[in-house]
Design a protein around this motif. Structure first.
Motif, mmCIF file in Angstrom:
data_model
loop_
_atom_site.group_PDB
_atom_site.id
_atom_site.type_symbol
_atom_site.label_atom_id
_atom_site.label_comp_id
_atom_site.label_asym_id
_atom_site.label_seq_id
_atom_site.Cartn_x
_atom_site.Cartn_y
_atom_site.Cartn_z
ATOM 1 N N THR A 114 0.822 -1.215 0.000
ATOM 2 C CA THR A 114 0.000 0.000 0.000
ATOM 3 C C THR A 114 0.853 1.261 0.000
ATOM 4 O O THR A 114 0.304 2.372 0.082
ATOM 5 N N GLY A 115 2.181 1.125 -0.079
ATOM 6 C CA GLY A 115 3.076 2.278 -0.037
ATOM 7 C C GLY A 115 2.867 3.220 -1.206
ATOM 8 O O GLY A 115 2.510 2.791 -2.308
ATOM 9 N N VAL A 116 3.082 4.512 -0.961
ATOM 10 C CA VAL A 116 2.877 5.501 -2.014
ATOM 11 C C VAL A 116 4.140 6.314 -2.262
ATOM 12 O O VAL A 116 4.992 6.466 -1.374
ATOM 13 N N VAL A 117 4.248 6.811 -3.487
ATOM 14 C CA VAL A 117 5.307 7.732 -3.888
ATOM 15 C C VAL A 117 4.637 8.935 -4.524
ATOM 16 O O VAL A 117 3.437 8.910 -4.857
ATOM 17 N N PHE A 118 5.402 9.993 -4.727
ATOM 18 C CA PHE A 118 4.843 11.246 -5.226
ATOM 19 C C PHE A 118 5.577 11.662 -6.491
ATOM 20 O O PHE A 118 6.799 11.608 -6.554
ATOM 21 N N ASN A 119 4.808 12.094 -7.485
ATOM 22 C CA ASN A 119 5.400 12.487 -8.753
ATOM 23 C C ASN A 119 4.628 13.667 -9.334
ATOM 24 O O ASN A 119 3.466 13.523 -9.732
ATOM 25 N N GLN A 120 5.257 14.849 -9.310
ATOM 26 C CA GLN A 120 4.660 16.058 -9.876
ATOM 27 C C GLN A 120 3.262 16.326 -9.312
ATOM 28 O O GLN A 120 2.300 16.591 -10.032
ATOM 29 N N GLY A 121 3.164 16.240 -7.994
ATOM 30 C CA GLY A 121 1.911 16.539 -7.321
ATOM 31 C C GLY A 121 0.911 15.403 -7.289
ATOM 32 O O GLY A 121 -0.154 15.523 -6.682
ATOM 33 N N ASN A 145 0.538 4.667 -6.294
ATOM 34 C CA ASN A 145 0.901 3.427 -5.620
ATOM 35 C C ASN A 145 2.342 3.081 -5.968
ATOM 36 O O ASN A 145 2.710 3.016 -7.148
ATOM 37 N N GLY A 146 3.184 2.887 -4.966
ATOM 38 C CA GLY A 146 4.603 2.688 -5.187
ATOM 39 C C GLY A 146 4.927 1.448 -5.990
ATOM 40 O O GLY A 146 5.813 1.463 -6.859
ATOM 41 N N MET A 147 4.230 0.356 -5.713
ATOM 42 C CA MET A 147 4.481 -0.886 -6.435
ATOM 43 C C MET A 147 4.192 -0.724 -7.925
ATOM 44 O O MET A 147 4.979 -1.129 -8.780
ATOM 45 N N ASP A 148 3.049 -0.129 -8.232
ATOM 46 C CA ASP A 148 2.699 0.088 -9.639
ATOM 47 C C ASP A 148 3.719 0.991 -10.331
ATOM 48 O O ASP A 148 4.133 0.726 -11.465
ATOM 49 N N PHE A 149 4.117 2.058 -9.633
ATOM 50 C CA PHE A 149 5.048 3.016 -10.221
ATOM 51 C C PHE A 149 6.391 2.365 -10.529
ATOM 52 O O PHE A 149 6.925 2.520 -11.639
ATOM 53 N N TYR A 150 6.936 1.598 -9.584
ATOM 54 C CA TYR A 150 8.272 1.037 -9.795
ATOM 55 C C TYR A 150 8.268 -0.210 -10.661
ATOM 56 O O TYR A 150 9.273 -0.530 -11.296
ATOM 57 N N GLN A 151 7.152 -0.919 -10.731
ATOM 58 C CA GLN A 151 7.077 -2.040 -11.668
ATOM 59 C C GLN A 151 7.162 -1.558 -13.109
ATOM 60 O O GLN A 151 7.676 -2.258 -13.987
ATOM 61 N N LYS A 152 6.697 -0.338 -13.356
ATOM 62 C CA LYS A 152 6.744 0.232 -14.697
ATOM 63 C C LYS A 152 8.021 1.027 -14.952
ATOM 64 O O LYS A 152 8.262 1.460 -16.081
ATOM 65 N N ILE A 174 5.691 5.509 2.896
ATOM 66 C CA ILE A 174 5.760 6.829 2.266
ATOM 67 C C ILE A 174 7.212 7.145 1.925
ATOM 68 O O ILE A 174 8.109 6.909 2.748
ATOM 69 N N ASP A 175 7.426 7.709 0.746
ATOM 70 C CA ASP A 175 8.750 8.222 0.389
ATOM 71 C C ASP A 175 8.563 9.562 -0.312
ATOM 72 O O ASP A 175 7.927 9.623 -1.361
#
Length: 274
Positions: free
Chosen positions: A57-64, A68-75, A137-138
């Motif tokens: 369930t971890g999240v990251v932030f990108n341009q506001g 979901n962190g997993m989805d973001f880093y898998q791509k 959170i990061d």
């Protein structure tokens, strides 16, 4: 047989005393996990590091945007620059289930190249059912100054539980403060500052201690609209985090605030704006 029984009991007692004295403190495990994350990422890739240490369930932030962190880093691409960081300040709840780390980071094209970017990270960690800390959170901010070497990690281990504290309470506080900032400016945070408050602001190295934070608040623009989006609270009711959006000059970024209970009052221990 009697002396042997006594000897065995003595050995057990000595082992218990030794083990208790050398048991790892919860905050040390929090710090060590951050360091393991950094070490793993520096020898593999940013993608591999985050996929290994992120909570589902971890999240990251990108341009506001909150992703979901997993989805973001898998791509994310497999090949990436080398990212290294280390904690300089850590806080953990009395229940040991939630904690924060913050400290400097650097980016290099390869391990042997010079630094191409630097800044400060802020991370929130949650202990899972297996007793492992996972990243929730990061959020980071960048600056150009060279940070001093980290000799020790400043630490706060909270000690008191608050049975009546709850998530709704902290979100109500967040909404009231965000409204105050919109109408009266950032100095609205002043009554809530913890003596060890850490502020990580865009383009600036960390601003630490209540006095320095107050000086910085006076210089921040009042034209900002903040909206709390989500967060969490520890089992002990002594540690809470909230993340949300910041709109300023038609630009939307993100914020992270961490609160700790001090004598039944919520105090702001960390603010990070990306």
């Amino acid at each position: 047989m009697k002396p042997l029984r006594h000897l065995t009991l003595a050995n057990l007692l000595m082992g218990w005393v030794f083990g208790t004295a050398h048991a790892q403190k919860p905050i040390q495990k929090l710090i060590d996990t951050e360091k393991q994350f950094a070490a793993y990422t520096s020898t593999h890739s940013i993608k591999e590091g985050f996929l290994r240490f992120l909570d589902s369930t971890g999240v990251v932030f990108n341009q506001g945007k909150v992703l979901n962190g997993m989805d973001f880093y898998q791509k994310a691409p497999a090949k990436s620059p080398v990212l290294f960081w280390e904690p300089s300040f850590s806080v953990i709840s009395a229940s040991g289930d939630l904690g924060l780390n913050t400290g400097p980071y650097t980016v290099r094209a390869t391990p042997k190249d010079s630094v191409i970017a630097r800044g400060n990270f802020s991370s929130i960690w949650k202990k899972n059912n297996a007793g492992e800390f996972k990243l929730l959170i990061d959020l980071g901010n960048s600056y150009t100054e060279t940070h001093a070497p980290i000799s020790t990690v400043n630490q706060i281990s909270l000690q008191q539980s608050f049975a009546n504290a709850n998530y709704d309470e902290i979100m109500t506080l967040e909404e009231a403060i965000n409204q105050a900032i919109a109408t009266k400016g950032w100095r609205s945070l002043s009554p809530y500052l913890h003596p060890s408050a850490h502020f990580n602001l865009p383009g600036k190295s960390p601003i630490i201690t209540q006095k320095r934070v107050l000086e910085e608040l006076a210089q921040l623009s009042n034209q900002a609209t903040l909206k709390a989006l989500n967060g969490g609270i520890s089992k002990a009711g002594d540690f809470a985090y909230v993340y949300g959006s910041v709109t300023h000059s038609n630009k939307t970024t993100s914020y992270l605030r961490v609160w700790i209970k001090d004598k039944n009052d919520w105090k702001l221990i960390l603010l990070t704006l990306d």
